[in-house]
Design an enzyme around this catalytic site. Structure first.
Site, short mmCIF file in Angstrom:
data_model
loop_
_atom_site.label_atom_id
_atom_site.label_comp_id
_atom_site.label_asym_id
_atom_site.label_seq_id
_atom_site.Cartn_x
_atom_site.Cartn_y
_atom_site.Cartn_z
N ARG A 193 0.84 -1.21 0.00
CA ARG A 193 0.00 0.00 0.00
C ARG A 193 0.88 1.26 0.00
O ARG A 193 0.53 2.26 -0.59
CB ARG A 193 -0.88 -0.02 1.26
CG ARG A 193 -2.34 -0.04 0.94
CD ARG A 193 -3.15 -0.16 2.20
NE ARG A 193 -3.88 1.08 2.46
CZ ARG A 193 -3.54 1.96 3.37
NH1 ARG A 193 -2.47 1.77 4.11
NH2 ARG A 193 -4.25 3.03 3.56
N ASP B 277 -18.32 3.34 3.39
CA ASP B 277 -18.37 2.29 4.42
C ASP B 277 -19.59 2.49 5.32
O ASP B 277 -20.24 1.54 5.73
CB ASP B 277 -17.08 2.32 5.27
CG ASP B 277 -15.85 2.48 4.41
OD1 ASP B 277 -15.09 1.54 4.26
OD2 ASP B 277 -15.69 3.58 3.83
N ARG C 74 -22.54 1.27 3.51
CA ARG C 74 -22.57 -0.20 3.54
C ARG C 74 -23.09 -0.68 4.90
O ARG C 74 -23.90 -1.61 4.98
CB ARG C 74 -21.16 -0.77 3.30
CG ARG C 74 -20.71 -0.63 1.86
CD ARG C 74 -19.24 -1.01 1.68
NE ARG C 74 -18.84 -0.97 0.27
CZ ARG C 74 -17.62 -0.75 -0.16
NH1 ARG C 74 -16.63 -0.54 0.69
NH2 ARG C 74 -17.35 -0.73 -1.44
N HIS D 135 -10.17 4.91 5.96
CA HIS D 135 -10.91 4.12 4.97
C HIS D 135 -9.98 2.95 4.62
O HIS D 135 -9.17 3.02 3.71
CB HIS D 135 -11.22 4.97 3.73
CG HIS D 135 -11.80 4.19 2.59
ND1 HIS D 135 -12.97 3.49 2.67
CD2 HIS D 135 -11.34 3.99 1.32
CE1 HIS D 135 -13.22 2.90 1.52
NE2 HIS D 135 -12.24 3.17 0.68
P1 NAD Z 1 -9.05 3.62 -13.07
O1 NAD Z 1 -7.73 3.02 -13.35
O2 NAD Z 1 -10.26 3.09 -13.76
O3 NAD Z 1 -8.98 5.19 -13.39
C1 NAD Z 1 -7.94 6.01 -12.99
C2 NAD Z 1 -7.85 7.14 -13.98
O4 NAD Z 1 -6.87 8.06 -13.51
C3 NAD Z 1 -7.40 6.67 -15.37
O5 NAD Z 1 -8.33 7.12 -16.36
C4 NAD Z 1 -6.04 7.33 -15.55
O6 NAD Z 1 -5.72 7.68 -16.89
C5 NAD Z 1 -6.18 8.56 -14.66
N1 NAD Z 1 -4.89 9.14 -14.27
C6 NAD Z 1 -3.78 8.49 -13.82
N2 NAD Z 1 -2.80 9.38 -13.59
C7 NAD Z 1 -3.28 10.60 -13.90
C8 NAD Z 1 -2.74 11.92 -13.88
N3 NAD Z 1 -1.48 12.15 -13.50
N4 NAD Z 1 -3.53 12.93 -14.27
C9 NAD Z 1 -4.82 12.73 -14.67
N5 NAD Z 1 -5.38 11.50 -14.73
C10 NAD Z 1 -4.62 10.45 -14.34
O7 NAD Z 1 -9.24 3.56 -11.51
P2 NAD Z 1 -10.62 3.66 -10.72
O8 NAD Z 1 -11.18 2.31 -10.55
O9 NAD Z 1 -11.44 4.74 -11.34
O10 NAD Z 1 -10.10 4.12 -9.27
C11 NAD Z 1 -9.62 5.44 -9.07
C12 NAD Z 1 -9.22 5.63 -7.62
O11 NAD Z 1 -10.38 5.57 -6.79
C13 NAD Z 1 -8.27 4.52 -7.12
O12 NAD Z 1 -7.28 5.11 -6.30
C14 NAD Z 1 -9.19 3.65 -6.28
O13 NAD Z 1 -8.49 2.93 -5.29
C15 NAD Z 1 -10.10 4.72 -5.67
N6 NAD Z 1 -11.33 4.23 -5.06
C16 NAD Z 1 -11.72 4.88 -3.94
C17 NAD Z 1 -12.86 4.48 -3.26
C18 NAD Z 1 -13.25 5.22 -1.99
O14 NAD Z 1 -14.13 4.79 -1.23
N7 NAD Z 1 -12.65 6.36 -1.73
C19 NAD Z 1 -13.63 3.42 -3.75
C20 NAD Z 1 -13.22 2.78 -4.93
C21 NAD Z 1 -12.05 3.20 -5.56
#
Ligand code: NAD
Length: 317
Positions: A91, A151, A154, A178
């Site tokens: 992580r 969460d 959920r 989280h």
């Molecule tokens: P994903 O890979 O589908 O999308 C990530 C996007 O970020 C991609 O389109 C990529 O091109 C873009 N990206 C990467 N670097 C970049 C930069 N420097 N500038 C601009 N864009 C950039 O991932 P996802 O499934 O959409 O997840 C996104 C984030 O959300 C992850 O960190 C994931 O762990 C997090 N997430 C958070 C929660 C929460 O409860 N907070 C829940 C689910 C996922």
């Protein structure tokens, strides 16, 4: 709000970002939505796809792909950009990589003249929110993370099923990181007007105290289960982001367990951002609602707080 039209810029048009965007369109949450991504072709394609749905919606939202200069008059910048964990990666290594991603985003948003509210969803969300706060130099009230909002949703869903009461009348919260150290302060949990503890005590044939541990465990491991089943989670968090954005635009004073900086509550005074019930309105994170937790619950909260602080301090800048 910076302008008469409610304007949101979304940075990161992956699964989470677009789940938010799709929910935002369906709920007509703003007047202008600008999509930014490192992958410009994708952002352009996503804007086209959403625009083609406009004819079937009740919204006249303007949707386009854009650039950081579009942040100048935005009210809210939602950040869902980032990289996912690679196989064998810790992580902390993920954190290091997402720190670099945010270094390439947050200063550009600020340089564009943005004066609104940052809403961060990228994981590890509490630390990414603190990074956004540090990189932006904004007041802490203007930097919010989704924290344990999902969460908590959920938890309410599972409790609603267990007690057979609408989840919207479950007043229970998941707080802390989280992540693995999050927990439910059960002493504060209510089924509408009754304490969860009292409801169980008064009907021990039907309910068991041990079931609360199972429910909390199911909440904590929900993301792992979804990722195992379908690769990643996105609809729930997309809806959660949308709900927080609505609370900001409507100056709702609604309470969410967003990732926010405490102001001395429980004697905690570091710059740590952590999931805790907070009033959200048009000014952002307005007021943290300190709870009357048991000593054991405060210890758990402090443990989670320390984990987040340690992780943040381990980042190599
Ligand atoms: P994903 O890979 O589908 O999308 C990530 C996007 O970020 C991609 O389109 C990529 O091109 C873009 N990206 C990467 N670097 C970049 C930069 N420097 N500038 C601009 N864009 C950039 O991932 P996802 O499934 O959409 O997840 C996104 C984030 O959300 C992850 O960190 C994931 O762990 C997090 N997430 C958070 C929660 C929460 O409860 N907070 C829940 C689910 C996922």
């Amino acid at each position: 709000m910076a302008n008469l039209k409610r304007k949101v810029v979304l940075v990161g048009t992956g699964m989470v970002g677009m789940s938010f965007a799709y929910a935002a369109l369906n709920q007509s949450i703003c007047d202008e939505l600008v999509l930014i991504d490192l992958n410009e072709v994708r952002a352009r394609g996503e804007a086209m796809d959403l625009n083609h749905g406009l004819a079937f919606s009740n919204s006249s939202m303007q949707i386009k792909y854009g650039e950081y200069s579009d942040c100048s008059d935005a009210d809210i910048v939602v950040i869902c950009a980032g990289v996912n964990q690679k196989e064998g990666e810790t992580r902390l290594q993920l954190l290091q990589r997402n720190y670099k991603v945010f270094e390439s985003i947050v200063p550009r948003v600020v340089s564009a003249g943005f004066e609104g509210i940052f809403l961060v969803a990228t994981n590890p969300v509490d630390i990414m929110t603190r990074i956004t706060y540090e990189l932006s130099g904004f007041n802490a009230s203007k930097v919010i993370g989704t924290g344990t909002t999902l969460d908590t949703a959920r938890l309410r869903y599972l409790l609603g099923n267990y007690f057979e009461v609408d989840p919207r009348h479950m007043h229970a919260y998941v707080i802390g990181e989280h992540g693995d150290s999050e927990f439910v302060p059960w002493s504060q949990a209510m089924v509408s007007v009754k304490l969860v503890y009292d409801v169980i005590q008064s009907n021990m044939q039907r309910y068991k105290f041990e079931d609360l541990d199972k429910i909390a465990d199911e909440v904590r491991t929900a993301a792992y289960q979804i990722i195992k089943a379908k690769g990643s989670t996105y609809y729930g968090i997309g809806m959660a982001i949308c709900r927080i954005v609505r609370a900001i635009f409507h100056n709702e004073n609604s309470v969410f367990t967003t990732s926010v900086r405490l102001r001395g509550e429980y004697g905690l005074r570091k710059e740590v951002f952590i999931g805790h019930p907070c009033i959200i309105n048009s000014g952002g994170a307005n007021r943290v609602l300190e709870m009357n937790m048991t000593n054991d619950e405060i210890d758990k909260f402090q443990k989670s707080y320390d984990i987040l602080d340690k992780s943040f301090c381990s980042i190599e800048c």
